[in-house]
Design an enzyme around this catalytic site. Structure first.
Site, PDB file in Angstrom:
ATOM      1  N   SER A   1       0.807  -1.176   0.009  1.00  0.00           N
ATOM      2  CA  SER A   1       0.028  -0.076  -0.023  1.00  0.00           C
ATOM      3  C   SER A   1       0.785   1.223  -0.036  1.00  0.00           C
ATOM      4  CB  SER A   1      -0.872   0.032   1.082  1.00  0.00           C
ATOM      5  OG  SER A   1      -0.255   0.218   2.345  1.00  0.00           O
TER       6      SER A   1
ATOM      7  N   LYS B   1      -6.869   3.209   8.090  1.00  0.00           N
ATOM      8  CA  LYS B   1      -5.876   3.969   7.609  1.00  0.00           C
ATOM      9  C   LYS B   1      -6.580   5.656   7.771  1.00  0.00           C
ATOM     10  CE  LYS B   1      -3.363   0.832   4.728  1.00  0.00           C
ATOM     11  NZ  LYS B   1      -3.518   0.277   3.344  1.00  0.00           N
TER      12      LYS B   1
END
Ligand code: ADP
Length: 669
Positions: A558, A601
């Protein structure tokens, strides 16, 4: 009446206590009196009463019960509260091989009356002269050999073994061990070992259990009262409880709560036990690297012990507790075997009804135990173990949720813990917000709770000091933002995002670690590198990419878009917008691929004060899980390819391929 000369008698002469005894026993006093005629066997009851019975008196009594019918006798005995003496009889029967019918009858009666075998532990049989009586098939030599204390020990052990309601297999093993014990001298190390083993076997809850109470409405209220937010987890727990209510024999999946520390995983486990009215026991698995920790050591080893499962059962004393296997992701492995493999057997409903602990060496039925596991990440849970469990994700909290949790739960709890009352200390929401923002950076609420605890301690000192000096202090003490510096020290996480994004070559990524979502500054710098004389456009240039806190494992892919943005910033010399954070995997052709843990996140970005979040387009669906407030506060840009990412990351956009080609064409013309 008394024992043979020379024998020490600790018992009290029975005659003195007879009136009291008669009063208690009511109807049965007659039989007991009759039984006293022989006066050869002395039983001592700790309350100071002593009775002696003859074999014939004893048989009379038992016959009486038999003729009356079993249930009737039990209820009568209970209502007359004369149990102690009868229990002694039962003990005696079991101990001395009386005719089987009588023995069975009495031991059954006793078990029904004293399921917890408490009586067995408070009574002891004192042997008098009468043990030589052949009527009891007791060999005189054996009786004498036993000696007083020794005899007591094994006699009461045998009784306890019978009273423990263990399965036949275990009973056989215990009786065998008991036989060995009798022949051993107390000074032998083996004696203590065997004794410990028998004690454990007696203490185990072979058939003790609690009755489940499954009221879904009450469970919902209890879960809501104990925990704020975490709706998804609470819904799953209620489903789980509801299915249990409808189908008792269900082979439940084992729930595994996965999430950052301090989000209430253990606390929900405790609430489940409360809802079911079951006992709760937590088994900490972090760092366990020896399979004997789970399954026990064989008894041949010095210092051998049962494993944590059996120890836990001994502690809770019921065979259907809720066991919380805490931190299954931190199980270790060593040359002493793999504890995860041992856990597989424990958690498998097909196998765990015959779990064998090496120390016990007999099977124990774990099928009634309700197992729940917790972990911070699934990445380090062994696959086979993960396969046995149903993962329920527990994400971190938003700022607002933390504030609500502290007002409803943490502050009242800490006040109580420190002996303070709301009339003495008030922490207004503004102050709590400041603690959350400037003194903690976490997904859960554990540091927040600790900091509130520190505030309470400081106030407790103040109150105690002032009390000692003069009794006047304005109450309640209200903690203002400015007081925090004195109590908690200098805030360690002032917002720094905009400060750090002031140079080209820095971009803000979003990552997920086992501590929850985190922001991550990726930095790149260019240095002079080796020249090989090739046609590489990067010839003579070295790039240094820096990831902070490199030792903390993060999920790697990511960071793709962040790295590319960082490099684009470095080579173009342009600044990345100071309020943008991003996540997403990138391919060599520049497509942006979806990644996991979006909620955590985004919450981390929100905590850090970011305004815009760039995400892969295929993660758009994950935004539905976000709290409304967060969705409202943030600007989400979803991207399919690199151009869209860069356009959103730089002020005024970033020229893409087409634009560059257009520019080249214009130059040519
Ligand atoms: P974990 O097991 O996830 O590490 P704990 O269950 O030990 O976390 O929780 C830490 C503390 O935070 C406990 O005192 C717990 O009661 C409290 N807590 C966490 N989440 C909540 C919540 N949603 N509502 C109320 N208290 C909570």
């Amino acid at each position: 009446m008394d024992g043979p000369a020379g024998k020490k008698r600790k018992t009290v002469a029975h005659g003195r206590h007879l009136p009291e005894w008669e009063r208690q026993t009511g109807e049965y006093a007659g039989w007991i009196k009759a039984s006293l005629k022989g006066q050869r066997y002395s039983f001592c009851v700790p309350c100071g009463m002593s009775i002696e019975v003859s074999a014939s008196g004893f048989c009379d009594l038992s016959k009486h019960f038999e003729t009356k019918g079993h249930q009737d006798a039990v209820s009568r005995m209970k209502s007359y509260a004369v149990t102690k003496a009868e229990v002694l009889f039962c003990q005696f029967v079991a101990e001395h091989n009386l005719p089987a019918t009588i023995a069975d009858h009495f031991s059954e009666l006793t078990k029904e009356m004293f399921p917890d075998s408490e009586i067995a532990s408070v009574l002891s049989v004192r042997k008098g002269a009468g043990f030589s009586d052949q009527h009891f098939n007791l060999n005189k030599e054996e009786a004498d050999e036993d000696g007083d204390e020794d005899g007591d020990d094994t006699a009461s052990l045998r009784w306890k073994v019978h009273a423990a309601k263990m399965p036949d297999e275990a009973l056989r093993v215990c009786l065998k061990e008991l036989k060995r014990l009798k022949k051993m001298s107390q000074s032998m190390p083996e004696y203590a070992r065997t004794r410990n083993y028998l004690d454990l076997m007696i203490e185990l809850p072979w058939s003790n259990n609690t009755k489940d109470s499954l009221d879904i409405q009450a469970a919902r209220t209890l879960l809501d009262n104990d925990h704020y937010a975490m709706e998804k987890l609470k819904r799953r727990v209620l489903e789980y409880l509801a299915v249990r209510q409808l189908k008792d024999s269900l082979k439940d999946p084992i729930l595994c709560f996965v999430g950052p520390p301090g989000v209430g995983k253990t606390s929900v486990g405790r609430s489940i036990a409360k809802c079911l009215r079951r006992e709760f026991h937590c088994i900490a698995l972090a760092g366990v690297c020896d399979q004997s920790d789970i399954r026990g050591h064989r008894r041949t080893y010095v210092g051998s012990m049962p494993g944590r499962i059996i120890n836990g059962l001994k502690t809770v004393a019921v065979n259907n507790p809720v066991f919380l296997l805490d931190e299954v992701d931190k199980l270790g492995m060593s040359w002493q075997g793999d504890p995860a493999a041992a856990l597989l057997e424990v958690l498998d409903p097909e196998q765990n009804h015959s779990f064998t602990d090496h120390y016990l060496n007999v099977t124990f039925d774990l099928s009634q135990v309700l197992f729940i596991a917790t972990a911070n990440t699934t990445a380090t849970i062994p696959t086979a173990l993960l396969d046995r469990m149903e993962v329920v994700w527990v994400p971190g909290y938003t700022q607002e949720e933390k504030l609500e949790i502290s007002n409803r739960h943490l502050i009242p709890h800490q006040l109580e813990h420190h002996g303070l009352s709301p009339q003495q200390l008030r922490i207004p929401p503004k102050t709590t917000n400041d603690i959350i923002n400037r003194y903690t950076r976490e997904a859960g609420v554990r540091s927040l709770e600790r900091n509130i605890g520190a505030v309470c301690r400081a106030v407790a000192v103040k109150i105690a000091e002032v009390k000692a000096a003069s009794p006047k202090l304005a109450m309640p003490i209200v903690i203002k933002n400015r007081d925090l510096k004195d109590i908690l020290g200098i805030p360690f996480c002032d917002r720094e995002v905009s400060e750090r994004l002031t140079l080209p070559g820095v971009a803000l990524g979003l990552v997920w670690t086992y501590l929850g979502g985190e922001i991550l500054f990726v930095e790149a710098s260019r240095t002079e590198g080796e020249v090989t004389g090739g046609s590489d456009p990067m010839e003579g240039t070295d790039i240094h990419l820096h990831f902070p806190t490199g030792a903390v494992t993060k999920n790697g892919p990511s960071a793709g878009v962040t790295i590319v943005t960082c490099l684009a910033s470095l080579f173009s010399g342009r600044l990345v917008r100071s309020d943008v954070a991003m996540t997403g995997e990138i391919t060599l052709r520049g497509s942006v691929l979806p990644v996991g843990c979006i909620k955590d996140k985004v919450l981390a970005a929100h905590r850090a004060g970011v305004k815009r979040v760039i995400l892969p387009r295929r993660n758009e669906k994950d935004l539905d899980e976000l709290p409304l407030k967060v969705r409202y506060d943030l600007d989400f840009v979803t991207a399919d390819d690199l151009d869209q990412v860069l356009n959103a990351a730089f002020d005024g956009g970033f020229p893409g391929k087409e634009k560059k080609q257009e520019a080249k064409q214009q130059i040519k013309q």
